[in-house]
Design a protein around this motif. Structure first.
Motif, short mmCIF file in Angstrom:
data_model
loop_
_atom_site.label_atom_id
_atom_site.label_comp_id
_atom_site.label_asym_id
_atom_site.label_seq_id
_atom_site.Cartn_x
_atom_site.Cartn_y
_atom_site.Cartn_z
N LYS A 1 72.08 56.11 63.72
CA LYS A 1 70.64 56.04 63.92
C LYS A 1 70.13 57.41 64.39
O LYS A 1 70.90 58.34 64.60
N ASP B 1 66.53 57.31 52.74
CA ASP B 1 66.41 55.87 52.53
C ASP B 1 65.23 55.36 53.35
O ASP B 1 64.59 56.13 54.08
N PRO C 1 66.16 49.96 52.93
CA PRO C 1 66.75 50.42 54.19
C PRO C 1 68.27 50.36 54.13
O PRO C 1 68.84 49.31 53.81
N GLN D 1 62.18 56.30 61.15
CA GLN D 1 61.91 55.08 61.90
C GLN D 1 63.11 54.81 62.80
O GLN D 1 63.14 55.25 63.95
N SER D 2 64.12 54.14 62.26
CA SER D 2 65.34 53.94 63.06
C SER D 2 66.35 55.06 62.87
O SER D 2 67.27 55.21 63.67
N THR D 3 66.19 55.85 61.79
CA THR D 3 67.11 56.96 61.54
C THR D 3 66.36 58.28 61.47
O THR D 3 65.12 58.31 61.45
N THR E 1 64.85 53.76 55.99
CA THR E 1 64.88 53.77 57.46
C THR E 1 64.48 55.12 58.05
O THR E 1 64.26 55.21 59.26
N ASN E 2 64.38 56.15 57.21
CA ASN E 2 64.18 57.51 57.71
C ASN E 2 62.89 57.63 58.54
O ASN E 2 61.84 57.06 58.18
N GLU F 1 70.80 50.19 56.53
CA GLU F 1 70.96 49.96 57.96
C GLU F 1 72.44 49.96 58.32
O GLU F 1 73.04 48.94 58.67
#
Length: 273
Positions: A269, A206, A263, A211-213, A208-209, A265
């Protein structure tokens, strides 16, 4: 966004507590400290005494009793040459070594892509000893979504990549999850695998990969009741694969088409390092 009830939050906290406890087990994934491919000629390896080797048929370990290696199954010292055979994708807790009790390092024998390797699991690893739980997003009630599962007549093997560039993988797709996420006008069709009896697993990318995950995650959910197709997918229960915590995992990547373009979210994480 709606507010979750206290009961829902408490259930989620229990899930998180169990998940962190599972990761914190001695000689679990957080203790991986090496992945070493065995060669045909007996050779030394990092972190361990003895000479290690493998051919197409089996892996062998040669050591003396005073080297301090013991067989995991019996506790007997390795004194001479021992042998073990595995099918592809199988793993075996083979021997222990080190520490005051002689069991600080657990040595896992694995066969991947037709090759034998050992992985050391060291209870003194800083990733393990410093672990204080996986960071997560706040609970998102809107990311508990309804969808449907469309089963294939027969499972289909789909070639995939894994976290290790030298290891290829296969995703056994049993059907597709059809789901629409909040704020999206279209449905996603995502390939899923079986996860034991009565459960399905979605491995997905997704936005967010990395980056935050982590690079990808997995969420497990109940299969539909017999004669129905309705499923509930709680992305708050999305978890990292072991490869998010260690460089020595051979975890499966998502099927190429399993990309959620927004994302997600919710869930775990990226681990703090």
């Amino acid at each position: 966004m709606s507010t979750p009830t206290p009961e829902v939050l408490e259930e989620w906290r229990r899930f998180r507590s169990a998940r962190d406890a599972e990761l914190a087990q001695q000689h679990g994934w957080l203790t991986l400290t090496s992945l070493q491919w065995l060669t045909v000629e007996p050779a030394a390896v990092e972190h361990l005494p003895g000479l290690w080797a493998a051919d197409d048929a089996a892996a062998t370990l040669s050591a003396a009793a005073d080297d301090g290696l013991t067989l995991a199954e019996t506790g007997a010292p390795v004194d001479g040459t021992v042998m073990a055979s595995l099918a592809d994708e199988e793993s075996l807790l083979w021997v222990y070594f080190g520490g005051s009790g002689g069991r600080r390092i657990a040595v896992e024998l694995a066969r991947r892509g037709g090759r034998y390797a050992i992985r050391t699991r060291d209870a003194a690893s800083a990733v393990f000893t410093d672990f204080d739980g996986v960071p997560t997003f706040d609970y998102r009630p809107d990311l508990v979504v309804q969808g449907r599962f469309e089963a294939y007549p027969e499972p289909v093997e789909v070639p995939i990549r894994t976290a290790h560039p030298a290891v290829d993988g296969v995703h056994l797709t049993v059907g597709e999850l059809v789901v629409q996420l909040p704020g999206e006008e279209h449905e996603y069709r995502l390939q899923v695998s079986a996860e034991g009896t009565g459960r399905l697993a979605l491995t997905f990318h997704d936005a967010t990969n990395n980056q935050s995950t982590a690079g990808w995650r997995k969420v497990v959910f109940d299969a539909p009741a017999p004669g129905t197709s309705a499923v509930t997918v709680d992305f708050n229960r999305a978890v990292n694969y072991p490869s998010a915590f260690t460089a020595f995992g051979t975890c499966p990547m998502p099927v190429g088409s399993n990309i959620i373009g927004i994302p997600v979210e919710a869930g775990e994480k990226a681990p703090e390092r």
